[in-house]
Design an enzyme around this catalytic site. Structure first.
Site, short mmCIF file in Angstrom:
data_model
loop_
_atom_site.label_atom_id
_atom_site.label_comp_id
_atom_site.label_asym_id
_atom_site.label_seq_id
_atom_site.Cartn_x
_atom_site.Cartn_y
_atom_site.Cartn_z
N HIS A 46 -17.13 -27.08 -1.03
CA HIS A 46 -17.16 -25.70 -0.53
C HIS A 46 -16.68 -24.73 -1.61
O HIS A 46 -15.59 -24.18 -1.53
CB HIS A 46 -16.32 -25.57 0.75
N ASN A 47 -17.52 -24.53 -2.61
CA ASN A 47 -17.20 -23.63 -3.73
C ASN A 47 -18.36 -22.67 -3.95
O ASN A 47 -19.32 -22.65 -3.15
CB ASN A 47 -16.87 -24.46 -4.97
N HIS A 50 -21.98 -24.09 -3.97
CA HIS A 50 -22.57 -24.28 -2.65
C HIS A 50 -23.09 -22.95 -2.11
O HIS A 50 -24.19 -22.87 -1.57
CB HIS A 50 -21.53 -24.89 -1.69
ZN LIG Z 1 -21.59 -23.79 3.87
#
Ligand SMILES: [Zn+2]
Length: 316
Positions: A46-47, A50
């Protein structure tokens, strides 16, 4: 590394949105720089990469003929902004973790769509801080903020069935009318949901890397839970889960049902290609399972390529 700033800026320009909404380029740049900075780049999954991946996928879905001919410029602007900001300030752990550790966000949002509410409010905070929409009438900018929230909240995977059955009912009754504002908004929500979880629909070499990243993040959470003697969350225990079984479950129960309905709505070459990749990728993970059961060493050295699988097969 894909830069969320340059990708989003390119797309806003590509769709003519900067000119159309008379956006100030200095404010747009500042907003996007702050968005990129608010993602935690030490999160394996989740960076901001993404976020860029989801924004790129969203652009592809917005270009699908059915959507392209019906969406307004406002829909496109909201779709792109929602994609770019949908996981803003993601802490790299899931909602159950925040709830069981009494995190202030869980209390603030009363244990409901905790992360998604936080992503939305963070995005609104940046919109206001940079005054990106300050030249618009107050009612219009508030309306944009509300719609942005409704799109981001739709990415809460725990509400997947609710959205999916509504979509299925519309498709069964053939009553989706894209001239209708609320129907268009609903389709945008579904497009963003697809964009958010489309990794298993990418070609194997890409898809596999995303799978490894997301599982790394899950297992990292599991390690923290073990360290603090908390119950380990489902899919987060590296001793009892493998990347393959996490992926096969995710593909079977979450991704396939969503993309099957999306392909009914937008039966295009893109949709069929995505279903084809999904099928091949699932077969690749399935083929890796016995090796993993016997020992992780074997699995690591014998990763099957989708090229070895029957091409063009759409049946899973
Ligand atoms: Zn997402």
């Amino acid at each position: 590394m894909i830069c969320l700033i340059s990708l989003t800026l390119y797309l806003l320009t590509h769709y003519g949105l900067i000119e159309l909404f008379q956006l100030d380029m200095v404010k747009v740049r500042r907003f996007l720089v702050l968005v990129q900075e608010d993602y935690h780049n030490h999160n394996p999954y989740h960076n901001s990469v993404h976020a860029a991946d989801v924004t790129q996928a969203m652009h592809c879905y917005l270009k699908e003929p059915k959507l392209a001919k019906s969406l307004t410029s406002c829909d496109v602007l909201l779709g792109l902004l929602a994609a770019a900001t949908h996981d803003l300030d993601h802490p790299g752990v899931n909602q159950p973790f925040l709830v069981k550790t009494n995190h202030y966000l869980a209390a603030l949002y009363r244990n409901t769509s905790v992360l998604e509410n936080h992503h939305w409010r963070s995005a609104v905070g940046l919109l206001r801080e940079t005054e990106l929409f300050s030249h618009l009438p107050t009612e219009d900018s508030l309306n944009m903020e509300r719609q942005l929230g409704s799109l981001i909240l739709a990415t809460d995977i725990s509400r997947q069935n609710e959205y999916l059955s509504k979509f299925r009912t519309h498709l069964d009754q053939e009553d989706l009318c894209l001239g209708n504002t609320s129907h268009r908004h609903f389709v945008l929500q579904m497009a963003l949901k697809c964009a958010d979880i489309c990794n298993p629909c990418r070609p194997w070499e890409l898809s596999k890397q995303w799978s490894e990243k997301v599982t790394e993040e899950f297992f990292h959470q599991g390690d923290i839970e073990k360290k603090h003697k908390l119950e380990v969350s489902p899919l987060c225990d590296s001793e009892t889960n493998s990347i393959a079984d996490v992926q096969i479950g995710f593909m079977t129960y979450v991704v396939e049902p969503l993309f099957a309905e999306w392909a009914r709505f937008s039966d295009t070459r893109l949709s069929q290609t995505m279903l084809g990749h999904l099928c091949l990728n699932k077969a690749s993970w399935n083929a890796m399972q016995p090796e993993e059961a016997e020992g992780e060493q074997a699995a690591a050295t014998e990763e099957p390529s989708s090229r070895a699988l029957p091409q063009g097969s759409q049946e899973c």
